[in-house]
Design a protein around this motif. Structure first.
Motif, short mmCIF file in Angstrom:
data_model
loop_
_atom_site.label_atom_id
_atom_site.label_comp_id
_atom_site.label_asym_id
_atom_site.label_seq_id
_atom_site.Cartn_x
_atom_site.Cartn_y
_atom_site.Cartn_z
N ASP A 1 0.86 -1.18 0.00
CA ASP A 1 0.00 0.00 0.00
C ASP A 1 0.89 1.23 0.00
O ASP A 1 1.83 1.32 0.80
N VAL A 2 0.59 2.18 -0.90
CA VAL A 2 1.36 3.43 -0.96
C VAL A 2 0.41 4.62 -0.98
O VAL A 2 -0.74 4.51 -1.41
N HIS A 3 0.91 5.75 -0.53
CA HIS A 3 0.17 7.01 -0.63
C HIS A 3 0.29 7.44 -2.09
O HIS A 3 1.36 7.86 -2.54
N PHE B 1 3.10 -0.07 7.98
CA PHE B 1 3.72 1.26 8.01
C PHE B 1 2.62 2.26 8.37
O PHE B 1 2.09 2.95 7.51
N GLY B 2 2.25 2.28 9.63
CA GLY B 2 1.19 3.18 10.08
C GLY B 2 -0.14 2.91 9.43
O GLY B 2 -0.89 3.83 9.14
N HIS C 1 8.46 4.18 7.78
CA HIS C 1 8.97 3.44 8.93
C HIS C 1 7.83 2.60 9.49
O HIS C 1 6.71 3.09 9.62
N GLY C 2 8.10 1.35 9.78
CA GLY C 2 7.05 0.48 10.28
C GLY C 2 7.61 -0.73 10.98
O GLY C 2 8.78 -0.76 11.35
N LYS C 3 6.75 -1.73 11.13
CA LYS C 3 7.15 -2.93 11.87
C LYS C 3 6.74 -4.19 11.14
O LYS C 3 5.61 -4.32 10.70
#
Length: 149
Positions: A45-47, A121-122, A100-102
């Motif tokens: 998923d991207v903005h 990522f959020g 940044h994510g997990k």
């Protein structure tokens, strides 16, 4: 990546975008991609306003534990503080899209030869599915996603 310590770079691959689905959410697109060698599948998923993509484009993806060019551990001030006036150059400067994510979950593939890793990522999600050999460096940990065309 020249100048980057290999232990901070967990994954690096070039993908071809097979599908872009932007129908469900505003300003968010889900990319379905296949690595150039055909072994790894990625859903990301991207903005879509920040990083617009089209079918058949290629993107270069890196997952790293640090943005420092020498691979040294990030300190506690956060990745955005590094780029302020007078800050040192970082790995993020070489990429078009950085998150940044997990990495939070792993599943074994149906064939027993692959693994699937899930990252958030959020709220923007990524899944990587491929051979154990390519994805074994990944672990439940915080990571940076770096993408460029």
């Amino acid at each position: 990546m020249a100048g980057m310590a290999s232990d901070s770079q967990l994954f690096e691959e070039t993908f071809k975008i097979n599908n872009v689905n932007d129908e469900k959410y505003d300003r968010c697109a889900r990319l379905s991609c296949t690595s150039m060698d055909g072994q790894t599948l990625m859903t990301l998923d991207v903005h879509s306003e920040l990083f617009p993509c089209r079918v058949s484009e290629t993107i270069h993806v890196v997952l790293a534990t640090s943005l420092a060019l020498d691979g040294s551990k990030d300190d506690e001030k956060g990745w955005r503080d590094v780029t302020k006036a007078g800050g040192e150059a970082t790995l993020a400067d070489m990429y078009d899209y950085v998150c940044h994510g997990k990495i939070y979950k792993f599943d074994d593939g149906a064939d027993g030869q692959t693994i699937k890793a899930y990252t958030s990522f959020g709220g923007l999600l990524m899944s990587l599915e491929g051979p154990y050999k390519k994805l074994t460096p990944l672990r439940v940990d915080y990571v940076y996603l770096l993408v460029k065309k």
